[in-house]
Scaffold this active site. Structure first.
Site, short mmCIF file in Angstrom:
data_model
loop_
_atom_site.label_atom_id
_atom_site.label_comp_id
_atom_site.label_asym_id
_atom_site.label_seq_id
_atom_site.Cartn_x
_atom_site.Cartn_y
_atom_site.Cartn_z
N SER A 210 -10.43 1.24 4.36
CA SER A 210 -11.23 0.56 5.33
C SER A 210 -11.19 1.74 6.26
O SER A 210 -10.28 2.52 6.34
CB SER A 210 -10.27 -0.58 5.95
N TYR B 243 -2.37 -4.23 8.49
CA TYR B 243 -3.66 -3.96 7.85
C TYR B 243 -4.01 -2.52 7.89
O TYR B 243 -4.21 -1.96 6.68
CB TYR B 243 -4.66 -4.98 8.46
N1 LIG Z 1 -15.27 -7.11 5.31
C1 LIG Z 1 -14.87 -6.01 5.94
O1 LIG Z 1 -15.55 -5.96 7.10
C2 LIG Z 1 -14.10 -4.89 5.52
C3 LIG Z 1 -14.06 -3.80 5.91
C4 LIG Z 1 -13.30 -2.72 5.54
C5 LIG Z 1 -12.63 -3.18 4.27
N2 LIG Z 1 -12.60 -4.38 3.84
C6 LIG Z 1 -11.87 -4.78 2.53
O2 LIG Z 1 -12.79 -4.82 1.44
C7 LIG Z 1 -11.89 -5.66 0.45
C8 LIG Z 1 -12.68 -6.98 0.10
O3 LIG Z 1 -12.52 -7.82 1.47
P1 LIG Z 1 -13.74 -8.69 1.76
O4 LIG Z 1 -14.32 -8.40 3.01
O5 LIG Z 1 -14.97 -8.72 0.83
O6 LIG Z 1 -13.14 -9.97 2.17
P2 LIG Z 1 -13.14 -11.52 1.23
O7 LIG Z 1 -14.50 -12.02 1.19
O8 LIG Z 1 -12.16 -12.24 1.64
O9 LIG Z 1 -12.57 -11.04 -0.36
C9 LIG Z 1 -11.32 -10.54 -0.47
C10 LIG Z 1 -11.29 -10.92 -2.10
O10 LIG Z 1 -9.71 -10.52 -2.44
C11 LIG Z 1 -9.22 -11.58 -3.16
N3 LIG Z 1 -7.95 -11.83 -2.99
C12 LIG Z 1 -7.17 -11.60 -1.60
N4 LIG Z 1 -5.87 -11.83 -1.86
C13 LIG Z 1 -5.89 -11.85 -3.00
C14 LIG Z 1 -4.67 -11.78 -4.10
N5 LIG Z 1 -3.37 -11.97 -3.49
N6 LIG Z 1 -4.93 -11.79 -5.37
C15 LIG Z 1 -5.95 -11.55 -5.77
N7 LIG Z 1 -7.13 -11.59 -5.19
C16 LIG Z 1 -6.96 -11.76 -3.76
C17 LIG Z 1 -9.96 -12.78 -2.67
O11 LIG Z 1 -9.85 -13.57 -3.82
P3 LIG Z 1 -9.30 -15.21 -3.44
O12 LIG Z 1 -9.65 -15.70 -2.18
O13 LIG Z 1 -10.08 -15.90 -4.76
O14 LIG Z 1 -8.00 -15.01 -3.79
C18 LIG Z 1 -11.59 -12.35 -2.48
O15 LIG Z 1 -12.16 -12.15 -3.79
C19 LIG Z 1 -10.73 -5.86 1.03
O16 LIG Z 1 -9.50 -4.97 0.54
C20 LIG Z 1 -10.90 -5.53 2.59
O17 LIG Z 1 -9.75 -5.17 3.34
C21 LIG Z 1 -13.51 -5.49 4.25
#
Ligand SMILES: NC(=O)c1ccc[n+]([C@@H]2O[C@H](COP(=O)([O-])OP(=O)(O)OC[C@H]3O[C@@H](n4cnc5c(N)ncnc54)[C@H](OP(=O)(O)O)[C@@H]3O)[C@@H](O)[C@H]2O)c1
Length: 257
Positions: free
Chosen positions: A140, A153
């Site tokens: 991130s 985080y």
């Molecule tokens: N959105 C942003 O602005 C942003 C920015 C920088 C980095 N990121 C990173 O991008 C990645 C994806 O996040 P996102 O924004 O797409 O959020 P999201 O829609 O909440 O997706 C997160 C995914 O991770 C899975 N997950 C969470 N905890 C888990 C666990 N213990 N075991 C297995 N699966 C798990 C969730 O699946 P379930 O709910 O089915 O468990 C979901 O599929 C993350 O690493 C986040 O830190 C996001």
């Protein structure tokens, strides 16, 4: 630029960036292995990928389940050697100004850091033996500097970034490519709880297209969008007094992303 991966595994593919990446790569001939915890959302993501012609295998596994994840990953790789693994699953500890408590902080590290180790280590000997394959770690822009509103985080993502940069150089002689992905704000379930304006926020589909392009070019760090990537990098590079003062002002009540 290499062609699109034909056999890939994505953790956290049941929503957000992981789901968008799965859809992006879904095409006739592609084999996708998708995992997440929520079976219903995962099934919907898989159905969307199948409708694009991909062969999809799913498993509802928590990335903190080291043995369960290893067994599944090894089975997937036995069936069709993986070209690309995306360690994407991640969580933030919530929103608001409340301090993360210990259990929330440990959950963040267990998912965001141990989850990455649990995803990558089962594949390392296989990829190096084949002298092929690509590993993408989702970090991130929060990795560039400690944040008062999201300590665990930011720290977990800094660890993932450092791990990826180290692996990239360590594994290059073995023919394995490693990229670190540092997104800014992306509209997903994770950021849905943010109650503040998110500068240069983008859709998960756009983020997936940027990530896929960077991976095809084997970029070491895929940080975007450039205005927030530049600001985040600068914040981390400034002398600490200035960096502290600016971060304090900028962070306010912000968290996660
Ligand atoms: N959105 C942003 O602005 C942003 C920015 C920088 C980095 N990121 C990173 O991008 C990645 C994806 O996040 P996102 O924004 O797409 O959020 P999201 O829609 O909440 O997706 C997160 C995914 O991770 C899975 N997950 C969470 N905890 C888990 C666990 N213990 N075991 C297995 N699966 C798990 C969730 O699946 P379930 O709910 O089915 O468990 C979901 O599929 C993350 O690493 C986040 O830190 C996001």
């Amino acid at each position: 630029m290499s062609g699109p991966p034909q056999s890939l595994l994505v953790t956290g593919a049941s929503s957000g960036i992981g789901e968008a990446l799965a859809r992006h790569y879904a095409a006739p001939g592609a084999r996708l292995a998708l995992t997440g915890r929520d079976g219903e959302r995962l099934a919907a993501a898989a159905a969307a990928c199948r409708s694009r012609g991909a062969t999809v295998e799913t498993a509802t596994i928590d990335v903190t389940d080291r043995d369960g994840l290893r067994a599944w990953i090894e089975r997937i790789d036995d069936a069709a050697p993986l070209d690309l693994v995306v360690a994407n699953a991640g969580i933030s500890a919530g929103t608001g100004r409340a301090r993360e408590d210990e259990s929330a902080a440990r959950r963040v590290f267990a998912t965001n850091l141990d989850g990455v180790l649990n995803t990558v280590f089962p594949l390392l000997p296989r990829l190096t033996a084949r002298r092929a394959g690509q590993i993408a770690l989702v970090s991130s822009l929060a990795a560039f500097r400690g944040l008062p509103t999201a300590p665990a985080y930011a720290a977990s993502k800094a660890a993932v970034m450092s791990l990826g940069e180290s692996w990239r150089l360590q594994l290059a002689p073995d023919g394995v490519r490693v990229s670190v992905i540092c997104p800014g704000f992306v509209t997903t379930r994770l950021t849905a709880k943010n109650k503040f304006p998110m500068p240069f926020v983008m859709s998960a589909e756009r983020a997936a297209a940027i990530i896929a392009r960077g991976l095809a070019l084997n970029h070491g760090r895929i940080a975007f969008p450039w205005p927030t990537a530049t600001a985040s990098w600068l914040l981390g590079a400034l002398p600490w007094r200035l960096s502290d003062a600016l971060t304090r002002r900028l962070a306010g009540g912000k968290r996660g992303g």
